[in-house]
Design a protein around this motif. Sequence first.
Motif, PDB file in Angstrom:
ATOM      1  N   UNK A  11      -1.044   5.155   1.763  1.00  0.00           N
ATOM      2  CA  UNK A  11      -1.025   3.720   1.631  1.00  0.00           C
ATOM      3  C   UNK A  11      -2.240   3.146   2.360  1.00  0.00           C
ATOM      4  N   UNK A  12      -2.843   2.140   1.756  1.00  0.00           N
ATOM      5  CA  UNK A  12      -4.028   1.536   2.347  1.00  0.00           C
ATOM      6  C   UNK A  12      -3.641   0.581   3.474  1.00  0.00           C
ATOM      7  N   UNK A  13      -4.643   0.215   4.238  1.00  0.00           N
ATOM      8  CA  UNK A  13      -4.419  -0.709   5.349  1.00  0.00           C
ATOM      9  C   UNK A  13      -3.914  -2.056   4.841  1.00  0.00           C
ATOM     10  N   UNK A  14      -4.456  -2.512   3.720  1.00  0.00           N
ATOM     11  CA  UNK A  14      -4.026  -3.796   3.157  1.00  0.00           C
ATOM     12  C   UNK A  14      -2.553  -3.751   2.756  1.00  0.00           C
ATOM     13  N   UNK A  15      -2.137  -2.640   2.168  1.00  0.00           N
ATOM     14  CA  UNK A  15      -0.717  -2.515   1.790  1.00  0.00           C
ATOM     15  C   UNK A  15       0.182  -2.530   3.015  1.00  0.00           C
ATOM     16  N   UNK A  16      -0.218  -1.791   4.048  1.00  0.00           N
ATOM     17  CA  UNK A  16       0.579  -1.768   5.281  1.00  0.00           C
ATOM     18  C   UNK A  16       0.654  -3.162   5.887  1.00  0.00           C
ATOM     19  N   UNK A  17      -0.449  -3.874   5.864  1.00  0.00           N
ATOM     20  CA  UNK A  17      -0.472  -5.239   6.398  1.00  0.00           C
ATOM     21  C   UNK A  17       0.455  -6.143   5.600  1.00  0.00           C
ATOM     22  N   UNK A  18       0.367  -6.069   4.275  1.00  0.00           N
ATOM     23  CA  UNK A  18       1.227  -6.891   3.425  1.00  0.00           C
ATOM     24  C   UNK A  18       2.693  -6.536   3.637  1.00  0.00           C
ATOM     25  N   UNK A  19       2.979  -5.248   3.727  1.00  0.00           N
ATOM     26  CA  UNK A  19       4.356  -4.814   3.952  1.00  0.00           C
ATOM     27  C   UNK A  19       4.855  -5.299   5.309  1.00  0.00           C
TER      28      UNK A  19
END
Length: 163
Positions: A1-9
Amino acid sequence: MTRARWSALGMAVLLALYLVLITFYAVTLVTDPLPIVRGIGWALIVLPLLGAWALVVELLFGVRAERLARLLEAEGGIPAERQLGHDEAGAEGEDRDAVFARYADEVREHPESWQHWFRLGLAYDASRDRRRARWAVRTAIRLERQERQSPDGQTPSRETPSS
Protein backbone atom coordinates in the motif's frame (compact mmCIF):
# COMPACT_ATOMS: atom_id res chain seq x y z
CA MET A 1 0.00 0.00 0.00
CA THR A 2 1.27 3.46 -0.86
CA ARG A 3 1.81 6.25 1.61
CA ALA A 4 -1.17 8.15 0.20
CA ARG A 5 -3.45 5.15 0.74
CA TRP A 6 -2.25 4.73 4.31
CA SER A 7 -2.82 8.43 4.93
CA ALA A 8 -6.33 8.30 3.46
CA LEU A 9 -7.13 5.16 5.44
CA GLY A 10 -5.80 6.72 8.65
CA MET A 11 -7.84 9.89 8.15
CA ALA A 12 -10.95 7.84 7.34
CA VAL A 13 -10.53 5.78 10.51
CA LEU A 14 -10.01 8.91 12.64
CA LEU A 15 -13.03 10.61 11.09
CA ALA A 16 -15.17 7.49 11.61
CA LEU A 17 -14.07 7.32 15.28
CA TYR A 18 -14.87 11.01 15.71
CA LEU A 19 -18.30 10.54 14.12
CA VAL A 20 -19.10 7.62 16.44
CA LEU A 21 -18.06 9.56 19.54
CA ILE A 22 -20.04 12.64 18.49
CA THR A 23 -23.09 10.46 17.85
CA PHE A 24 -22.91 8.97 21.36
CA TYR A 25 -22.57 12.46 22.82
CA ALA A 26 -25.50 13.64 20.70
CA VAL A 27 -27.72 10.85 22.01
CA THR A 28 -26.84 11.92 25.56
CA LEU A 29 -27.83 15.50 24.74
CA VAL A 30 -31.12 14.44 23.14
CA THR A 31 -32.20 12.81 26.42
CA ASP A 32 -31.61 16.03 28.43
CA PRO A 33 -34.76 17.77 29.75
CA LEU A 34 -33.79 21.24 28.45
CA PRO A 35 -35.17 21.95 24.94
CA ILE A 36 -32.10 23.89 23.80
CA VAL A 37 -29.80 21.03 24.79
CA ARG A 38 -32.07 18.57 22.95
CA GLY A 39 -31.91 20.81 19.87
CA ILE A 40 -28.12 20.79 19.99
CA GLY A 41 -28.26 17.01 20.38
CA TRP A 42 -30.39 16.64 17.25
CA ALA A 43 -28.03 18.91 15.34
CA LEU A 44 -25.13 16.73 16.46
CA ILE A 45 -26.95 13.69 15.14
CA VAL A 46 -27.40 15.28 11.71
CA LEU A 47 -23.79 16.48 11.41
CA PRO A 48 -22.20 13.02 11.80
CA LEU A 49 -24.60 11.69 9.15
CA LEU A 50 -23.39 14.40 6.77
CA GLY A 51 -19.79 13.64 7.71
CA ALA A 52 -20.27 9.93 7.09
CA TRP A 53 -21.85 10.69 3.70
CA ALA A 54 -18.93 12.94 2.74
CA LEU A 55 -16.43 10.29 3.85
CA VAL A 56 -18.11 7.61 1.74
CA VAL A 57 -18.32 9.91 -1.31
CA GLU A 58 -14.62 10.81 -1.11
CA LEU A 59 -13.50 7.22 -0.57
CA LEU A 60 -15.59 6.03 -3.53
CA PHE A 61 -14.11 8.79 -5.69
CA GLY A 62 -10.61 7.70 -4.74
CA VAL A 63 -11.29 4.03 -5.42
CA ARG A 64 -12.95 4.75 -8.77
CA ALA A 65 -10.23 7.18 -9.87
CA GLU A 66 -7.54 4.68 -8.94
CA ARG A 67 -9.37 1.98 -10.89
CA LEU A 68 -9.43 4.19 -13.98
CA ALA A 69 -5.74 4.99 -13.53
CA ARG A 70 -4.96 1.27 -13.49
CA LEU A 71 -7.10 0.68 -16.60
CA LEU A 72 -5.44 3.57 -18.43
CA GLU A 73 -2.00 2.39 -17.37
CA ALA A 74 -2.78 -1.11 -18.65
CA GLU A 75 -3.70 0.46 -22.00
CA GLY A 76 -0.46 2.44 -21.99
CA GLY A 77 -2.40 5.69 -21.89
CA ILE A 78 -0.90 7.35 -18.81
CA PRO A 79 1.21 10.31 -19.92
CA ALA A 80 4.79 10.55 -18.71
CA GLU A 81 4.88 12.35 -15.36
CA ARG A 82 7.47 14.86 -16.51
CA GLN A 83 5.11 15.99 -19.30
CA LEU A 84 2.50 16.96 -16.75
CA GLY A 85 4.81 18.96 -14.50
CA HIS A 86 5.66 16.33 -11.91
CA ASP A 87 9.36 16.18 -12.68
CA GLU A 88 11.82 16.85 -9.89
CA ALA A 89 12.83 20.29 -11.15
CA GLY A 90 9.19 21.29 -11.78
CA ALA A 91 7.89 22.35 -15.16
CA GLU A 92 7.64 25.99 -16.07
CA GLY A 93 4.15 27.51 -16.25
CA GLU A 94 4.31 27.91 -20.04
CA ASP A 95 5.28 24.25 -20.47
CA ARG A 96 2.38 23.18 -18.26
CA ASP A 97 -0.02 25.42 -20.18
CA ALA A 98 1.08 23.91 -23.49
CA VAL A 99 0.65 20.37 -22.17
CA PHE A 100 -2.73 21.29 -20.68
CA ALA A 101 -3.89 22.82 -23.98
CA ARG A 102 -3.02 19.60 -25.78
CA TYR A 103 -5.12 17.49 -23.42
CA ALA A 104 -8.02 19.97 -23.52
CA ASP A 105 -7.95 19.82 -27.34
CA GLU A 106 -8.00 16.02 -27.21
CA VAL A 107 -11.11 16.12 -25.01
CA ARG A 108 -12.79 18.52 -27.44
CA GLU A 109 -12.02 16.09 -30.27
CA HIS A 110 -13.14 13.01 -28.27
CA PRO A 111 -15.69 14.22 -25.69
CA GLU A 112 -17.04 10.69 -25.17
CA SER A 113 -13.67 9.18 -24.26
CA TRP A 114 -13.12 8.60 -20.55
CA GLN A 115 -9.41 8.12 -21.27
CA HIS A 116 -9.09 11.66 -22.63
CA TRP A 117 -11.07 13.10 -19.73
CA PHE A 118 -8.88 11.26 -17.24
CA ARG A 119 -5.71 12.61 -18.88
CA LEU A 120 -7.25 16.10 -18.79
CA GLY A 121 -7.82 15.58 -15.06
CA LEU A 122 -4.15 14.71 -14.67
CA ALA A 123 -3.22 17.87 -16.58
CA TYR A 124 -5.48 20.00 -14.36
CA ASP A 125 -3.93 18.37 -11.31
CA ALA A 126 -0.42 19.09 -12.60
CA SER A 127 -1.49 22.72 -13.07
CA ARG A 128 -2.60 22.64 -9.43
CA ASP A 129 -6.24 23.24 -10.34
CA ARG A 130 -7.70 20.58 -8.05
CA ARG A 131 -11.35 21.61 -8.50
CA ARG A 132 -11.24 21.14 -12.28
CA ALA A 133 -9.08 18.05 -11.93
CA ARG A 134 -11.75 16.40 -9.79
CA TRP A 135 -14.46 17.55 -12.23
CA ALA A 136 -12.61 16.00 -15.18
CA VAL A 137 -11.92 12.76 -13.30
CA ARG A 138 -15.56 12.57 -12.19
CA THR A 139 -16.57 12.99 -15.83
CA ALA A 140 -14.15 10.20 -16.77
CA ILE A 141 -15.64 7.95 -14.09
CA ARG A 142 -19.17 8.62 -15.36
CA LEU A 143 -18.21 8.02 -19.00
CA GLU A 144 -16.35 4.81 -18.19
CA ARG A 145 -19.34 3.53 -16.21
CA GLN A 146 -21.68 4.37 -19.13
CA GLU A 147 -19.30 2.69 -21.56
CA ARG A 148 -19.16 -0.43 -19.39
CA GLN A 149 -22.96 -0.55 -19.07
CA SER A 150 -23.86 0.17 -22.70
CA PRO A 151 -24.02 -2.81 -25.05
CA ASP A 152 -22.15 -1.10 -27.91
CA GLY A 153 -19.51 0.59 -25.72
CA GLN A 154 -20.42 4.09 -27.00
CA THR A 155 -21.42 6.92 -24.69
CA PRO A 156 -23.11 10.22 -25.43
CA SER A 157 -21.21 13.34 -24.33
CA ARG A 158 -22.72 16.02 -22.13
CA GLU A 159 -19.75 18.12 -21.04
CA THR A 160 -16.91 20.04 -22.58
CA PRO A 161 -13.73 21.27 -20.93
CA SER A 162 -13.18 24.89 -20.12
CA SER A 163 -9.84 26.50 -20.82
